[in-house]
Motif scaffolding. Structure first.
Motif, PDB file in Angstrom:
ATOM      1  N   LEU A   8      33.840  39.699  37.242  1.00 42.43           N
ATOM      2  CA  LEU A   8      32.966  40.452  36.343  1.00 42.43           C
ATOM      3  C   LEU A   8      33.435  41.893  36.189  1.00 42.43           C
ATOM      4  O   LEU A   8      33.369  42.469  35.089  1.00 42.43           O
ATOM      5  N   THR A   9      33.907  42.483  37.293  1.00 37.94           N
ATOM      6  CA  THR A   9      34.459  43.849  37.215  1.00 37.94           C
ATOM      7  C   THR A   9      35.654  43.892  36.279  1.00 37.94           C
ATOM      8  O   THR A   9      35.763  44.784  35.421  1.00 37.94           O
ATOM      9  N   HIS A  10      36.556  42.926  36.445  1.00 42.40           N
ATOM     10  CA  HIS A  10      37.755  42.876  35.589  1.00 42.40           C
ATOM     11  C   HIS A  10      37.369  42.656  34.130  1.00 42.40           C
ATOM     12  O   HIS A  10      37.908  43.315  33.229  1.00 42.40           O
ATOM     13  N   CYS A  17      37.356  49.242  27.799  1.00 41.48           N
ATOM     14  CA  CYS A  17      38.441  50.204  27.571  1.00 41.48           C
ATOM     15  C   CYS A  17      39.575  49.687  26.700  1.00 41.48           C
ATOM     16  O   CYS A  17      40.409  50.477  26.258  1.00 41.48           O
ATOM     17  N   THR A  18      39.631  48.377  26.411  1.00 37.88           N
ATOM     18  CA  THR A  18      40.832  47.803  25.788  1.00 37.88           C
ATOM     19  C   THR A  18      41.149  48.401  24.430  1.00 37.88           C
ATOM     20  O   THR A  18      42.306  48.749  24.154  1.00 37.88           O
ATOM     21  N   ILE A  19      40.167  48.536  23.546  1.00 38.53           N
ATOM     22  CA  ILE A  19      40.432  49.066  22.203  1.00 38.53           C
ATOM     23  C   ILE A  19      41.012  50.478  22.291  1.00 38.53           C
ATOM     24  O   ILE A  19      41.979  50.815  21.593  1.00 38.53           O
ATOM     25  N   PHE A  20      40.455  51.300  23.159  1.00 35.18           N
ATOM     26  CA  PHE A  20      40.945  52.676  23.291  1.00 35.18           C
ATOM     27  C   PHE A  20      42.322  52.709  23.955  1.00 35.18           C
ATOM     28  O   PHE A  20      43.167  53.528  23.603  1.00 35.18           O
ATOM     29  N   LEU A  21      42.550  51.800  24.922  1.00 36.32           N
ATOM     30  CA  LEU A  21      43.871  51.735  25.548  1.00 36.32           C
ATOM     31  C   LEU A  21      44.928  51.267  24.569  1.00 36.32           C
ATOM     32  O   LEU A  21      46.076  51.741  24.593  1.00 36.32           O
ATOM     33  N   LEU A  22      44.576  50.338  23.682  1.00 33.03           N
ATOM     34  CA  LEU A  22      45.513  49.922  22.642  1.00 33.03           C
ATOM     35  C   LEU A  22      45.876  51.107  21.745  1.00 33.03           C
ATOM     36  O   LEU A  22      47.042  51.303  21.389  1.00 33.03           O
ATOM     37  N   LEU A 152      38.525  53.376  33.832  1.00 32.29           N
ATOM     38  CA  LEU A 152      38.114  51.977  33.686  1.00 32.29           C
ATOM     39  C   LEU A 152      39.330  51.058  33.648  1.00 32.29           C
ATOM     40  O   LEU A 152      39.307  49.943  34.188  1.00 32.29           O
ATOM     41  N   PHE A 153      40.392  51.537  33.014  1.00 29.60           N
ATOM     42  CA  PHE A 153      41.629  50.760  32.958  1.00 29.60           C
ATOM     43  C   PHE A 153      42.206  50.561  34.359  1.00 29.60           C
ATOM     44  O   PHE A 153      42.646  49.462  34.710  1.00 29.60           O
ATOM     45  N   VAL A 154      42.189  51.620  35.167  1.00 32.81           N
ATOM     46  CA  VAL A 154      42.670  51.496  36.545  1.00 32.81           C
ATOM     47  C   VAL A 154      41.822  50.489  37.314  1.00 32.81           C
ATOM     48  O   VAL A 154      42.339  49.656  38.075  1.00 32.81           O
ATOM     49  N   ALA A 155      40.492  50.531  37.117  1.00 25.34           N
ATOM     50  CA  ALA A 155      39.612  49.560  37.769  1.00 25.34           C
ATOM     51  C   ALA A 155      39.917  48.142  37.304  1.00 25.34           C
ATOM     52  O   ALA A 155      39.900  47.193  38.107  1.00 25.34           O
ATOM     53  N   ALA A 156      40.225  47.982  36.020  1.00 24.26           N
ATOM     54  CA  ALA A 156      40.579  46.662  35.499  1.00 24.26           C
ATOM     55  C   ALA A 156      41.876  46.160  36.122  1.00 24.26           C
ATOM     56  O   ALA A 156      42.012  44.976  36.441  1.00 24.26           O
ATOM     57  N   VAL A 157      42.835  47.057  36.296  1.00 18.82           N
ATOM     58  CA  VAL A 157      44.122  46.671  36.887  1.00 18.82           C
ATOM     59  C   VAL A 157      43.929  46.266  38.351  1.00 18.82           C
ATOM     60  O   VAL A 157      44.461  45.238  38.801  1.00 18.82           O
ATOM     61  N   VAL A 158      43.187  47.067  39.113  1.00 15.05           N
ATOM     62  CA  VAL A 158      42.975  46.762  40.537  1.00 15.05           C
ATOM     63  C   VAL A 158      42.246  45.434  40.693  1.00 15.05           C
ATOM     64  O   VAL A 158      42.625  44.592  41.526  1.00 15.05           O
ATOM     65  N   SER A 159      41.207  45.203  39.897  1.00 21.65           N
ATOM     66  CA  SER A 159      40.487  43.931  39.981  1.00 21.65           C
ATOM     67  C   SER A 159      41.375  42.771  39.539  1.00 21.65           C
ATOM     68  O   SER A 159      41.276  41.657  40.077  1.00 21.65           O
ATOM     69  N   GLY A 160      42.287  43.034  38.596  1.00 24.40           N
ATOM     70  CA  GLY A 160      43.225  41.995  38.189  1.00 24.40           C
ATOM     71  C   GLY A 160      44.181  41.613  39.304  1.00 24.40           C
ATOM     72  O   GLY A 160      44.552  40.436  39.453  1.00 24.40           O
ATOM     73  N   ILE A 161      44.584  42.598  40.110  1.00 26.26           N
ATOM     74  CA  ILE A 161      45.450  42.314  41.267  1.00 26.26           C
ATOM     75  C   ILE A 161      44.730  41.402  42.254  1.00 26.26           C
ATOM     76  O   ILE A 161      45.305  40.445  42.776  1.00 26.26           O
ATOM     77  N   VAL A 162      43.459  41.699  42.505  1.00 27.23           N
ATOM     78  CA  VAL A 162      42.680  40.891  43.442  1.00 27.23           C
ATOM     79  C   VAL A 162      42.551  39.453  42.935  1.00 27.23           C
ATOM     80  O   VAL A 162      42.662  38.492  43.700  1.00 27.23           O
TER      81      VAL A 162
END
Length: 384
Positions: A8-10, A17-22, A152-162
């Protein structure tokens, strides 16, 4: 924290954040090559002269700049020997409190003090890309908002690693199941590129978030270290005239002999006081060239009043900037940054595709269930 909570975090940090990161990835691509784009777009260059041609007096450059814009005051004077050798850039404005977006520029030959160009304010393609990338034309609120998106992007990346380890425990590393459904194939591509680029995206995400705090960090430095350096002059009336910039520069070079000037803040500008030229010196190595050391020179006596190393929080900001854009290792590193940027676009785009596909499948299931309930209700009403 269980796997479902990590999922859920990921999911939600990615969606937010995805639209802004794009947008940041797309606008960041031309910014990586801003020097090359400026060169091909016809930015003025200094004429060829003998290598041992001495530089003109800085006082002569000041006089020439004021002649080019007689109604303006000088705020800053810059040099960049790598990008624009033998060019002095003078930033001018109608008042000392004019914001940076309204600066007017005069470009002069550092050796002859001749005016090379007085360009109009840059409002073209690169300006638009830079503003979208830094604040979305929304000033400090826009900058801080993008910083939040970076976190938020960093949080998405860390949760993706997990999540990657339990997802891959039955698959070999790098597996892309092409024989399966289109959605499953893109899921494998999303996970593979994401884990391969993990270090880069963390570096760029963290440094980008740090860079969004630049105005706040500079304001803290001004109220902290800079205020201490200017304390002896706090209650003194401003001088009626300013002294020689050339003498002030000579004093700064003697005080910090292992560094060379990056820019000068003129008396009354935001990085100085009415009593000082503040000469910001930088190092001679790829690392130290990103660090600045201010030297305060009294405009009346041309004597050094103070010089100190920047505090750790300013050094962190200064070192994060080249890491974010990859502009400290020449063209090869820029090409590598571009490749990783394009990979990041694929990861972000595939993430949106996977979410949208899952949402459509969920909507389809809901529609099928609603239809079953409707059919069941009709069957109950029909006479047997």
């Amino acid at each position: 924290m269980n796997i479902r909570l990590w999922y859920l975090t990921h999911k939600w940090t990615s969606l937010l954040c995805t639209i802004f990161l794009l947008m940041l990835c797309l606008t960041g691509l031309p910014l990586i090559f801003h020097e090359e784009i400026e060169h091909f777009s016809g930015v003025v260059e200094a004429p060829l002269m003998a290598a041992d041609t001495p530089d003109a007096s800085l006082d002569a450059i000041v006089t020439a700049a004021k002649q080019a814009r007689p109604n303006d005051v000088i705020q800053f004077m810059f040099w960049d020997a790598e990008e624009h050798p033998h060019i002095t850039q003078v930033s001018m404005s109608e008042r000392m409190d004019t914001p940076p977006d309204e600066f007017k520029t005069v470009l002069l030959d550092s050796r002859t003090a001749n005016i090379l160009d007085v360009p109009p304010p840059d409002k073209g393609f690169m300006y638009i890309m830079l503003k979208l990338h830094t604040d979305m034309f929304a000033g400090l609120p826009g900058t801080l908002f993008l910083g939040l998106m970076g976190l938020l992007f960093v949080a998405a990346v860390v949760s993706g690693i997990v999540l990657y380890q339990p997802f891959m425990r039955k698959l070999d590393f790098g597996t892309v199941r092409k024989e399966k459904s289109q959605r499953l194939k893109w899921l494998d591509v999303h996970n593979l590129i994401g884990i391969v680029t993990i270090v880069w995206v963390l570096v760029v995400g963290i440094t980008g978030s740090i860079n969004t705090l630049s105005q706040i960090i500079i304001a803290i430095w001004q109220q902290d270290q800079m205020a201490e350096m200017l304390q002896p002059y706090k209650n003194l009336p401003p001088p009626t005239s300013t002294g020689s910039l050339e003498k002030a520069m000579q004093t700064a070079r003697q005080a910090v002999p292992d560094m060379h000037p990056s820019f000068v803040a003129f008396p009354g500008s935001m990085f100085s006081s009415p009593h000082h030229y503040t000469v910001f010196m930088k190092g001679n190595t790829p690392l130290t060239s990103r660090l600045l050391k201010p030297a305060l020179i009294d405009t009346t006596t041309s004597e050094l009043t103070d010089t100190r190393d920047m505090p750790w929080y300013v050094k962190t900001l200064l070192l994060s900037q080249p890491l974010h854009f990859g502009d400290y290792g020449g063209l090869p590193l820029k090409m590598l940054w571009t490749l990783f940027d394009m990979f990041a676009i694929v990861v972000l785009g595939s993430g949106l595709y996977l979410w949208w596909g899952r949402r459509k499948r969920t909507d389809k299931r809901i529609s099928e269930l609603e239809q079953l309930h409707l059919d069941f209700a009709v069957d109950l009403k029909e006479p047997k």
